[in-house]
Motif scaffolding. Structure first.
Motif, PDB file in Angstrom:
ATOM      1  N   LEU A 224       0.781  20.610  14.855  1.00  0.00           N
ATOM      2  CA  LEU A 224       0.777  19.547  14.327  1.00  0.00           C
ATOM      3  C   LEU A 224       0.321  19.651  12.685  1.00  0.00           C
ATOM      4  N   MET A 225      -0.415  20.395  12.515  1.00  0.00           N
ATOM      5  CA  MET A 225      -0.820  20.700  11.189  1.00  0.00           C
ATOM      6  C   MET A 225       0.154  21.413  10.055  1.00  0.00           C
ATOM      7  N   VAL A 226       1.066  22.181  10.803  1.00  0.00           N
ATOM      8  CA  VAL A 226       2.188  22.618  10.345  1.00  0.00           C
ATOM      9  C   VAL A 226       3.131  21.807   9.755  1.00  0.00           C
ATOM     10  N   GLU A 227       3.347  20.789  10.849  1.00  0.00           N
ATOM     11  CA  GLU A 227       4.365  19.662  10.584  1.00  0.00           C
ATOM     12  C   GLU A 227       3.839  18.756   9.638  1.00  0.00           C
ATOM     13  N   LEU A 228       2.583  18.436   9.553  1.00  0.00           N
ATOM     14  CA  LEU A 228       2.126  17.412   8.422  1.00  0.00           C
ATOM     15  C   LEU A 228       2.180  17.903   7.288  1.00  0.00           C
ATOM     16  N   LEU A 229       1.865  19.394   7.051  1.00  0.00           N
ATOM     17  CA  LEU A 229       1.788  19.770   5.639  1.00  0.00           C
ATOM     18  C   LEU A 229       3.104  19.942   5.386  1.00  0.00           C
ATOM     19  N   SER A 230       4.117  20.239   5.988  1.00  0.00           N
ATOM     20  CA  SER A 230       5.479  20.604   5.818  1.00  0.00           C
ATOM     21  C   SER A 230       6.111  19.243   5.100  1.00  0.00           C
ATOM     22  N   SER A 231       5.827  18.038   5.967  1.00  0.00           N
ATOM     23  CA  SER A 231       6.232  16.738   5.559  1.00  0.00           C
ATOM     24  C   SER A 231       5.765  16.456   4.170  1.00  0.00           C
TER      25      SER A 231
ATOM     26  N   VAL B  28       1.218   7.698  10.675  1.00  0.00           N
ATOM     27  CA  VAL B  28       0.309   7.308   9.577  1.00  0.00           C
ATOM     28  C   VAL B  28       0.443   7.980   8.116  1.00  0.00           C
ATOM     29  N   LEU B  29       0.820   9.221   8.150  1.00  0.00           N
ATOM     30  CA  LEU B  29       1.110  10.145   7.020  1.00  0.00           C
ATOM     31  C   LEU B  29       2.354   9.703   6.531  1.00  0.00           C
ATOM     32  N   GLY B  30       3.289   9.406   7.387  1.00  0.00           N
ATOM     33  CA  GLY B  30       4.693   8.700   6.638  1.00  0.00           C
ATOM     34  C   GLY B  30       4.515   7.468   6.087  1.00  0.00           C
TER      35      GLY B  30
ATOM     36  N   TRP C 263       1.753   6.432   4.541  1.00  0.00           N
ATOM     37  CA  TRP C 263       1.041   6.778   3.730  1.00  0.00           C
ATOM     38  C   TRP C 263       1.698   7.328   2.367  1.00  0.00           C
ATOM     39  N   MET C 264       2.623   8.215   2.593  1.00  0.00           N
ATOM     40  CA  MET C 264       3.465   8.815   1.852  1.00  0.00           C
ATOM     41  C   MET C 264       4.529   7.676   1.150  1.00  0.00           C
ATOM     42  N   GLU C 265       5.235   6.827   1.934  1.00  0.00           N
ATOM     43  CA  GLU C 265       6.265   6.056   1.334  1.00  0.00           C
ATOM     44  C   GLU C 265       5.344   4.660   0.685  1.00  0.00           C
ATOM     45  N   THR C 266       4.188   4.393   1.515  1.00  0.00           N
ATOM     46  CA  THR C 266       3.524   2.797   0.824  1.00  0.00           C
ATOM     47  C   THR C 266       2.726   3.195  -0.234  1.00  0.00           C
ATOM     48  N   CYS C 267       1.923   4.552  -0.136  1.00  0.00           N
ATOM     49  CA  CYS C 267       0.747   4.529  -1.146  1.00  0.00           C
ATOM     50  C   CYS C 267       1.202   5.704  -2.292  1.00  0.00           C
ATOM     51  N   ALA C 268       1.522   6.817  -1.576  1.00  0.00           N
ATOM     52  CA  ALA C 268       1.769   7.839  -2.732  1.00  0.00           C
ATOM     53  C   ALA C 268       2.927   7.713  -3.680  1.00  0.00           C
ATOM     54  N   CYS C 269       3.956   6.891  -3.259  1.00  0.00           N
ATOM     55  CA  CYS C 269       5.293   6.698  -3.848  1.00  0.00           C
ATOM     56  C   CYS C 269       5.431   5.317  -4.186  1.00  0.00           C
ATOM     57  N   SER C 270       4.237   4.446  -4.249  1.00  0.00           N
ATOM     58  CA  SER C 270       4.211   3.113  -4.386  1.00  0.00           C
ATOM     59  C   SER C 270       4.536   2.902  -5.974  1.00  0.00           C
ATOM     60  N   GLU C 271       5.178   1.616  -6.379  1.00  0.00           N
ATOM     61  CA  GLU C 271       5.447   1.296  -7.592  1.00  0.00           C
ATOM     62  C   GLU C 271       4.125   0.612  -7.965  1.00  0.00           C
ATOM     63  N   ARG C 272       3.053   0.106  -7.159  1.00  0.00           N
ATOM     64  CA  ARG C 272       1.802  -0.609  -7.624  1.00  0.00           C
ATOM     65  C   ARG C 272       0.941   0.106  -8.507  1.00  0.00           C
ATOM     66  N   ARG C 273       0.577  -0.197  -9.639  1.00  0.00           N
ATOM     67  CA  ARG C 273      -0.194   0.447 -10.561  1.00  0.00           C
ATOM     68  C   ARG C 273      -1.671  -0.459 -10.796  1.00  0.00           C
ATOM     69  N   SER C 274      -2.594   0.274 -11.254  1.00  0.00           N
ATOM     70  CA  SER C 274      -4.056  -0.482 -11.207  1.00  0.00           C
ATOM     71  C   SER C 274      -4.075  -0.819 -12.783  1.00  0.00           C
ATOM     72  N   GLY C 275      -4.640  -1.769 -13.190  1.00  0.00           N
ATOM     73  CA  GLY C 275      -4.988  -2.175 -14.729  1.00  0.00           C
ATOM     74  C   GLY C 275      -5.733  -1.352 -15.202  1.00  0.00           C
ATOM     75  N   GLU C 276      -5.765  -1.248 -16.650  1.00  0.00           N
ATOM     76  CA  GLU C 276      -6.707  -0.394 -17.224  1.00  0.00           C
ATOM     77  C   GLU C 276      -8.203  -0.845 -16.843  1.00  0.00           C
ATOM     78  N   SER C 277      -8.387  -2.057 -16.853  1.00  0.00           N
ATOM     79  CA  SER C 277      -9.750  -2.379 -16.535  1.00  0.00           C
ATOM     80  C   SER C 277     -10.398  -1.795 -15.231  1.00  0.00           C
ATOM     81  N   GLU C 278      -9.238  -1.642 -14.149  1.00  0.00           N
ATOM     82  CA  GLU C 278      -9.903  -1.019 -12.993  1.00  0.00           C
ATOM     83  C   GLU C 278      -9.952   0.516 -12.863  1.00  0.00           C
ATOM     84  N   ARG C 279      -9.306   1.193 -13.903  1.00  0.00           N
ATOM     85  CA  ARG C 279      -9.126   2.489 -13.695  1.00  0.00           C
ATOM     86  C   ARG C 279     -10.303   3.321 -13.877  1.00  0.00           C
ATOM     87  N   GLY C 280     -11.169   2.675 -14.595  1.00  0.00           N
ATOM     88  CA  GLY C 280     -12.567   3.451 -14.796  1.00  0.00           C
ATOM     89  C   GLY C 280     -13.439   3.187 -13.334  1.00  0.00           C
ATOM     90  N   TYR C 281     -13.081   1.802 -12.676  1.00  0.00           N
ATOM     91  CA  TYR C 281     -13.912   1.539 -11.490  1.00  0.00           C
ATOM     92  C   TYR C 281     -13.498   2.823 -10.375  1.00  0.00           C
TER      93      TYR C 281
END
Length: 310
Positions: free
Chosen positions: A60-67, A245-247, A249-267
């Motif tokens: 399982l760990m090898v498959e997750l890391l390889s993915s 869940v990992l899949g 996360w990779m598609e929706t979070c890590a590769c998302s086009e959603r960007r935080s605003g400048e005022s949020e980044r410090g928080y």
């Protein structure tokens, strides 16, 4: 060791020890020659052996890391940790660990991906085995981080932590709760797993840790028995959920086009920093010296502090 790497498992880890008596690419000033001069590929292969895990857990760990490497590898730097931080142990040979970390390129949303395994012999017999994978995102996005840890101190029992850890207060930001946890129906994974008679909730003794995870976090204790073994639970139930869940996360979070605003980044940066600092100072800072000795602990924790941006 998932930053948190890691956080949740170390309360179990500390209990066992008591019974036993990033951001930027890793800075080259910490690099040091190794006696074996292992190459990066050899060190990675050694890490991916997961030598103390059962076959289903290792697979399982090898498959997750390889993915992760397949989908995100082009946006990540190679691991540049010193060899004596990638693999280390105590002088008695009763504790061993391995860490593999890849930081994100400047263009990547990923801050770093951290995989780790730890094995500690227990005086009562048996051993404590921890395998983990965590991934942190940069403040340029507010999407959740990813965490999975499997903590095993007996062949017949296992603690599983699987979560997309939130980076905003879910009461103050209800749209964040809706976007990442309600609309996505993430809670269905926890619900399906907890329907099994072998699975029951696991409550961390730390209220802080309970506050860090999301409402959909899977934090459970799994007991093998006559009906189904721990290995079968990992293969037939834990594995499919973890991969889904990992899949997501990779598609929706890590590769998302959603960007935080400048005022949020410090928080976001400050919130992430607090969690990382707590992982180092409270969890690893107390566990590692007991397990590996002060000299090894200072070396490894010094490197992690640099990566975590303390």
């Amino acid at each position: 060791m998932a930053t948190i790497s890691a956080s949740h498992s170390y309360f179990r880890f500390q209990q066992a020890c008591r019974r036993s008596a990033p951001a930027p690419v890793y800075r080259t000033r910490f690099s040091r020659p190794s006696a074996s001069m292992d190459s990066g590929d050899e060190l990675r292969a050694k890490f991916m052996e997961f030598p103390y895990a059962s076959a289903p857990q290792r697979d399982l760990m090898v498959e997750l890391l390889s993915s992760v490497e397949t989908h995100l590898g082009p946006s990540l730097h190679p691991c540049t940790l010193p060899s004596d931080v990638q693999h280390f142990g105590n002088p008695d040979g009763t504790a061993h660990a391995s860490i593999h970390l890849r930081s994100g390129l400047p263009s990547s949303q990923v801050e770093f991906v951290l995989g780790a395994w730890i094995n500690c012999k227990l005086p009562s017999g048996g051993a404590l085995n921890i395998t983990s994978l965590s991934a942190y995102l940069k403040p340029s996005t507010d999407a959740p981080h990813f965490l999975i840890e499997l903590i095993q101190s007996s062949p017949k029992s296992l603690v599983l932590i699987l979560d997309l850890t939130p980076r905003k207060d879910l009461i103050s930001y209800p749209d964040y709760l809706k976007t990442y946890y309600e609309d996505t129906q993430l809670d269905r994974h926890r619900q399906s797993l907890q329907k099994l008679p072998e699975v029951r909730p696991y409550y961390s003794p730390s209220l802080y840790i309970r506050a860090v995870v999301s409402p959909t976090a899977i934090v459970v204790s799994i007991d093998g028995g006559e009906r189904i073994s721990i290995d079968e639970m990992i293969r037939d139930h834990v594995g499919p959920i973890a991969k889904e869940v990992l899949g997501f996360w990779m598609e929706t979070c890590a590769c998302s086009e959603r960007r935080s605003g400048e005022s949020e980044r410090g928080y976001l940066a400050e919130r992430d920093r607090i969690i990382k600092t707590t992982t180092i100072e409270v969890d690893l800072g107390s566990s590692f010296p007991r397990l590996f000795g002060q000299q090894v602990a200072d070396r490894v924790l010094g490197v992690l502090r640099e990566i975590y941006g303390e």
